[in-house]
Write a protein that holds these residues in place. Sequence first.
Motif, PDB file in Angstrom:
ATOM      1  N   THR A 195       0.867  -1.172   0.000  1.00  0.00           N
ATOM      2  CA  THR A 195       0.000   0.000   0.000  1.00  0.00           C
ATOM      3  C   THR A 195       0.905   1.223   0.000  1.00  0.00           C
ATOM      4  O   THR A 195       2.126   1.097  -0.116  1.00  0.00           O
ATOM      5  N   ASP A 196       0.324   2.385   0.175  1.00  0.00           N
ATOM      6  CA  ASP A 196       1.139   3.593   0.325  1.00  0.00           C
ATOM      7  C   ASP A 196       0.835   4.245   1.675  1.00  0.00           C
ATOM      8  O   ASP A 196       0.680   5.443   1.778  1.00  0.00           O
ATOM      9  N   TRP A 197       0.686   3.410   2.706  1.00  0.00           N
ATOM     10  CA  TRP A 197       0.579   3.972   4.046  1.00  0.00           C
ATOM     11  C   TRP A 197       1.172   2.971   5.005  1.00  0.00           C
ATOM     12  O   TRP A 197       1.467   1.846   4.612  1.00  0.00           O
ATOM     13  N   SER A 366     -10.092   7.957   3.851  1.00  0.00           N
ATOM     14  CA  SER A 366      -9.424   6.953   3.034  1.00  0.00           C
ATOM     15  C   SER A 366      -8.481   6.140   3.919  1.00  0.00           C
ATOM     16  O   SER A 366      -8.051   6.632   4.952  1.00  0.00           O
ATOM     17  N   HIS A 367      -8.118   4.975   3.526  1.00  0.00           N
ATOM     18  CA  HIS A 367      -8.589   4.084   2.479  1.00  0.00           C
ATOM     19  C   HIS A 367      -9.320   2.899   3.099  1.00  0.00           C
ATOM     20  O   HIS A 367      -9.293   1.796   2.584  1.00  0.00           O
ATOM     21  N   TYR A 368      -9.920   3.148   4.264  1.00  0.00           N
ATOM     22  CA  TYR A 368     -10.504   2.072   5.099  1.00  0.00           C
ATOM     23  C   TYR A 368     -11.446   2.768   6.073  1.00  0.00           C
ATOM     24  O   TYR A 368     -11.375   3.997   6.233  1.00  0.00           O
ATOM     25  N   ASN A 430     -10.274   1.501  -4.756  1.00  0.00           N
ATOM     26  CA  ASN A 430      -9.362   2.598  -5.084  1.00  0.00           C
ATOM     27  C   ASN A 430      -8.311   2.159  -6.087  1.00  0.00           C
ATOM     28  O   ASN A 430      -7.546   1.226  -5.804  1.00  0.00           O
ATOM     29  N   GLU A 431      -8.281   2.818  -7.226  1.00  0.00           N
ATOM     30  CA  GLU A 431      -7.225   2.645  -8.233  1.00  0.00           C
ATOM     31  C   GLU A 431      -6.917   1.195  -8.532  1.00  0.00           C
ATOM     32  O   GLU A 431      -5.782   0.743  -8.371  1.00  0.00           O
ATOM     33  N   THR A 432      -7.908   0.469  -8.977  1.00  0.00           N
ATOM     34  CA  THR A 432      -7.682  -0.942  -9.303  1.00  0.00           C
ATOM     35  C   THR A 432      -7.621  -1.081 -10.824  1.00  0.00           C
ATOM     36  O   THR A 432      -8.542  -0.655 -11.521  1.00  0.00           O
ATOM     37  N   VAL A 490     -12.502  10.031  -9.593  1.00  0.00           N
ATOM     38  CA  VAL A 490     -11.239   9.749 -10.277  1.00  0.00           C
ATOM     39  C   VAL A 490     -10.052  10.363  -9.550  1.00  0.00           C
ATOM     40  O   VAL A 490     -10.129  11.447  -8.988  1.00  0.00           O
ATOM     41  N   ASN A 491      -8.960   9.624  -9.581  1.00  0.00           N
ATOM     42  CA  ASN A 491      -7.687  10.115  -9.058  1.00  0.00           C
ATOM     43  C   ASN A 491      -6.862  10.589 -10.237  1.00  0.00           C
ATOM     44  O   ASN A 491      -6.733   9.874 -11.234  1.00  0.00           O
ATOM     45  N   THR A 492      -6.303  11.781 -10.147  1.00  0.00           N
ATOM     46  CA  THR A 492      -5.487  12.287 -11.252  1.00  0.00           C
ATOM     47  C   THR A 492      -4.221  12.948 -10.711  1.00  0.00           C
ATOM     48  O   THR A 492      -4.294  13.727  -9.751  1.00  0.00           O
ATOM     49  N   TYR A 493      -3.101  12.609 -11.297  1.00  0.00           N
ATOM     50  CA  TYR A 493      -1.825  13.150 -10.815  1.00  0.00           C
ATOM     51  C   TYR A 493      -1.018  13.812 -11.932  1.00  0.00           C
ATOM     52  O   TYR A 493       0.201  13.965 -11.810  1.00  0.00           O
ATOM     53  N   ALA A 494      -1.690  14.219 -13.015  1.00  0.00           N
ATOM     54  CA  ALA A 494      -0.974  14.925 -14.074  1.00  0.00           C
ATOM     55  C   ALA A 494      -0.302  16.156 -13.467  1.00  0.00           C
ATOM     56  O   ALA A 494      -0.921  16.878 -12.698  1.00  0.00           O
ATOM     57  N   SER A 521     -11.483  12.331  -6.643  1.00  0.00           N
ATOM     58  CA  SER A 521     -11.244  11.702  -5.346  1.00  0.00           C
ATOM     59  C   SER A 521      -9.806  11.939  -4.874  1.00  0.00           C
ATOM     60  O   SER A 521      -9.524  11.835  -3.688  1.00  0.00           O
ATOM     61  N   GLU A 522      -8.900  12.248  -5.824  1.00  0.00           N
ATOM     62  CA  GLU A 522      -7.515  12.577  -5.455  1.00  0.00           C
ATOM     63  C   GLU A 522      -6.861  13.437  -6.511  1.00  0.00           C
ATOM     64  O   GLU A 522      -7.102  13.237  -7.700  1.00  0.00           O
ATOM     65  N   PHE A 523      -6.052  14.366  -6.096  1.00  0.00           N
ATOM     66  CA  PHE A 523      -4.950  14.937  -6.867  1.00  0.00           C
ATOM     67  C   PHE A 523      -3.996  15.520  -5.842  1.00  0.00           C
ATOM     68  O   PHE A 523      -4.423  15.883  -4.741  1.00  0.00           O
ATOM     69  N   PRO A 567      -8.843  16.462  -2.620  1.00  0.00           N
ATOM     70  CA  PRO A 567      -7.422  16.356  -2.957  1.00  0.00           C
ATOM     71  C   PRO A 567      -6.656  15.513  -1.930  1.00  0.00           C
ATOM     72  O   PRO A 567      -7.104  15.347  -0.796  1.00  0.00           O
ATOM     73  N   TRP A 568      -5.526  15.045  -2.372  1.00  0.00           N
ATOM     74  CA  TRP A 568      -4.655  14.178  -1.572  1.00  0.00           C
ATOM     75  C   TRP A 568      -3.532  15.020  -0.998  1.00  0.00           C
ATOM     76  O   TRP A 568      -2.672  15.384  -1.771  1.00  0.00           O
ATOM     77  N   ILE A 569      -3.534  15.401   0.236  1.00  0.00           N
ATOM     78  CA  ILE A 569      -4.245  14.892   1.381  1.00  0.00           C
ATOM     79  C   ILE A 569      -4.128  15.946   2.469  1.00  0.00           C
ATOM     80  O   ILE A 569      -3.332  16.872   2.332  1.00  0.00           O
ATOM     81  N   TRP A 587       7.924   9.445   4.850  1.00  0.00           N
ATOM     82  CA  TRP A 587       6.642  10.166   4.871  1.00  0.00           C
ATOM     83  C   TRP A 587       6.186  10.467   3.450  1.00  0.00           C
ATOM     84  O   TRP A 587       6.982  10.898   2.622  1.00  0.00           O
ATOM     85  N   ASN A 588       4.913  10.271   3.196  1.00  0.00           N
ATOM     86  CA  ASN A 588       4.301  10.793   1.978  1.00  0.00           C
ATOM     87  C   ASN A 588       4.028  12.267   2.269  1.00  0.00           C
ATOM     88  O   ASN A 588       3.353  12.602   3.246  1.00  0.00           O
ATOM     89  N   ARG A 589       4.610  13.123   1.427  1.00  0.00           N
ATOM     90  CA  ARG A 589       4.604  14.571   1.714  1.00  0.00           C
ATOM     91  C   ARG A 589       3.522  15.336   0.965  1.00  0.00           C
ATOM     92  O   ARG A 589       3.669  16.532   0.736  1.00  0.00           O
ATOM     93  N   LYS A 590       2.442  14.648   0.574  1.00  0.00           N
ATOM     94  CA  LYS A 590       1.404  15.364  -0.179  1.00  0.00           C
ATOM     95  C   LYS A 590       0.444  16.123   0.727  1.00  0.00           C
ATOM     96  O   LYS A 590      -0.545  16.690   0.272  1.00  0.00           O
ATOM     97  N   GLY A 591       0.715  16.157   2.022  1.00  0.00           N
ATOM     98  CA  GLY A 591      -0.150  16.906   2.934  1.00  0.00           C
ATOM     99  C   GLY A 591      -0.146  18.395   2.625  1.00  0.00           C
ATOM    100  O   GLY A 591       0.860  18.942   2.168  1.00  0.00           O
TER     101      GLY A 591
HETATM  102  C1  GCB Z   1      -2.867   7.328  -4.974  1.00  0.00           C
HETATM  103  C2  GCB Z   1      -3.334   6.464  -3.886  1.00  0.00           C
HETATM  104  C3  GCB Z   1      -2.907   7.002  -2.528  1.00  0.00           C
HETATM  105  C4  GCB Z   1      -1.440   7.417  -2.608  1.00  0.00           C
HETATM  106  C5  GCB Z   1      -1.314   8.538  -3.599  1.00  0.00           C
HETATM  107  C6  GCB Z   1       0.128   9.011  -3.809  1.00  0.00           C
HETATM  108  O1  GCB Z   1      -3.382   7.340  -6.041  1.00  0.00           O
HETATM  109  O2  GCB Z   1      -4.714   6.252  -3.910  1.00  0.00           O
HETATM  110  O3  GCB Z   1      -3.109   6.020  -1.558  1.00  0.00           O
HETATM  111  O4  GCB Z   1      -0.938   7.772  -1.368  1.00  0.00           O
HETATM  112  O5  GCB Z   1      -1.795   8.131  -4.831  1.00  0.00           O
HETATM  113  O6  GCB Z   1       0.628   9.773  -3.001  1.00  0.00           O
HETATM  114  O7  GCB Z   1       0.711   8.602  -4.799  1.00  0.00           O
END
Ligand code: GCB
Length: 618
Positions: A195-197, A366-368, A430-432, A490-494, A521-523, A567-569, A587-591
């Motif tokens: 996962t990413d957590w 998210s994600h639970y 999510n993103e399957t 939709v999740n988009t990261y462009a 649902s995310e960017f 947006p994420w997150i 750490w995922n730094r998208k906060g």
């Molecule tokens: C996603 C995932 C999320 C990740 C995020 C990321 O699409 O749903 O769990 O943490 O991207 O930071 O890449």
Amino acid sequence: AVIGLCLMSAAPVMAQNAASDLRPKYLLTGAIDRENDDLSGQWTYSKDLYRTGLTDINGWVAKSRMQRYRDLDVAAEEAKGGATFFEFDMDRGPQMSIPGAWNAAEPELRYYDGLIWFQRKFTPKALSGKRAFLRFEAVNYRAYIYLNGKEIGRHEGGFTPFVFEVTDALKAGENRLTVGVDSKHDGKTIPTEITDWDLYGGITRPVRLIYTPQTFVDDATATLTTQGRITGSVQLNGANAAGQAVTFAVAGAGIKVSATTDATGYAAFDVKAPKGLKLWSPESPTLYDVTFSAAGDTLKDRMGFRTIAVKGEQILLNGKPIFLRGISLHEEEFGTNPARRITPQAARALLSEIKYGLHGNYVRLSHYPHSEVTVRLADEMGLLVWSEIPVYWTVDWENPEALAKVKHMQAETIYRDRNRASVILWSVGNETPISEPRTKFHNAMADNARALDPTRLISAALLVERKTIDGHVVIAIDDPLVDKLDVMAVNTYAGWYGDDKLDALPDMRWTAPQKKPIVLSEFGADALAGYHAVGEPKKFSEEYQAEYYRKTLEMADKIPGLQGMSPWILKDFQSPRREHPIYQNGWNRKGLLSETGEHKLAFEVLADYYVRKAADTA
Ligand code: GCB
């Protein structure tokens, strides 16, 4: 006696209840308002990476020196001298504060992934005719429960509550409760091991011993329909459950309705909603004190009444179109060493940033399924909620056991939260990556959610396809799962992953296969708080993240049918997969906030956008 997987123990047949075969045997809805002993506090523990306390080879482990769950005073045995030999002692083990994930308790447990035994002794109240139940709000991921050396039950799934009756297993005086917690995830668990957590391990939410009368209201629900009626049901449990008069009352709203239970202890009711009923909304989150009474027992709750529906490309709350001004959130409190210990204070600190800092009206949990405390607070503060099951990235799509596990998680979540007005969306994934078995799996989940709760909307966070048509970048939603969904998410990261320039984002065109509401649902983009780069925006700087938000929001404004975003997150979160040594370090730094709550520049960009959106849609 081994009761077996709680997940697998079906309740008696209740013909009236569409998804009755998934109803857990006991629900104890509204348990936090019942007479109980809170078993939070210091528990002792013992690590068991090789699972020696559980393994049973040819039965010889029955006399094992390693079975942590035995009802044994090891020190007293040793004092007797002789040949007695044990390699554990739960009474003299190190202590840990429960609830809370073990990862934050000791540096050596930060990345521990396996089995740990926990023990707590307690003295129950005198039962005098009452029944007693152990209710765990969440144990991540597998739980093995023993009381006084006897197995009470097992549970799989890290985010949902489960209940075992212990009326006959309790003894007067001191009792020994032992819980084996196995955090190991693999290809067959939900989620899987990638996962990413931070997957975390432990008894992460409260444990309570709950007392009830012999016959009690195990579960009850009421909801406002789009036809202006309040419909609901009550499920009694106990020897006298049949033929009981049931009353549902809403204080201060002039609602009082009666019904009689059938042979299974079930009763349904349906009454016209009174004219003066104040509807729940984010702007005015009115909650009423409600009671469901029968057989001398009363289940109390505080509930809001509202309707949620979809019309064409719009989402209607109480019949009016709404734009979801949201953000995504992981279950992790503020701080440099989070333990996923969500107290009312921790939940309030997080949700306040959304409601008052960002001017939001919506949160994607998210994600639970998040803690019950958080969902109840969303009701109280006025935040709409997206609720999710961790069917994330890859799952063993063709394995019927995986689907069965997921369906039980959905049932445990929906029965827990269906009385929360804030919850409007059940997400099924999510993103399957698209494939036939995957779509079949999600379709079954969508059908299950609808059978369990026909009153809410179904969604899933989908992957998009990026194409170039006539020199233009086109982002296409092209997923057969859309047929089953009320809302396309939709999740988009462009502009973050990949090489797209930020200036290109507003010109990207969006296409969707059907006219249904769309939510992003995310960017998001990583930024290390305090890292500022002047000139051309550099990835990982606060400036880049802020510019990414500006451009993505410009793009969002041109998406036809867009009705909201998360947006994420909200906050940087622990993720063992994020190991850039300068910017991430685990750490995922998208906060929009750092782990300690410092505001990054992008926070204000989104807050300003939401202020404008709120004014536009008012
Ligand atoms: C996603 C995932 C999320 C990740 C995020 C990321 O699409 O749903 O769990 O943490 O991207 O930071 O890449």
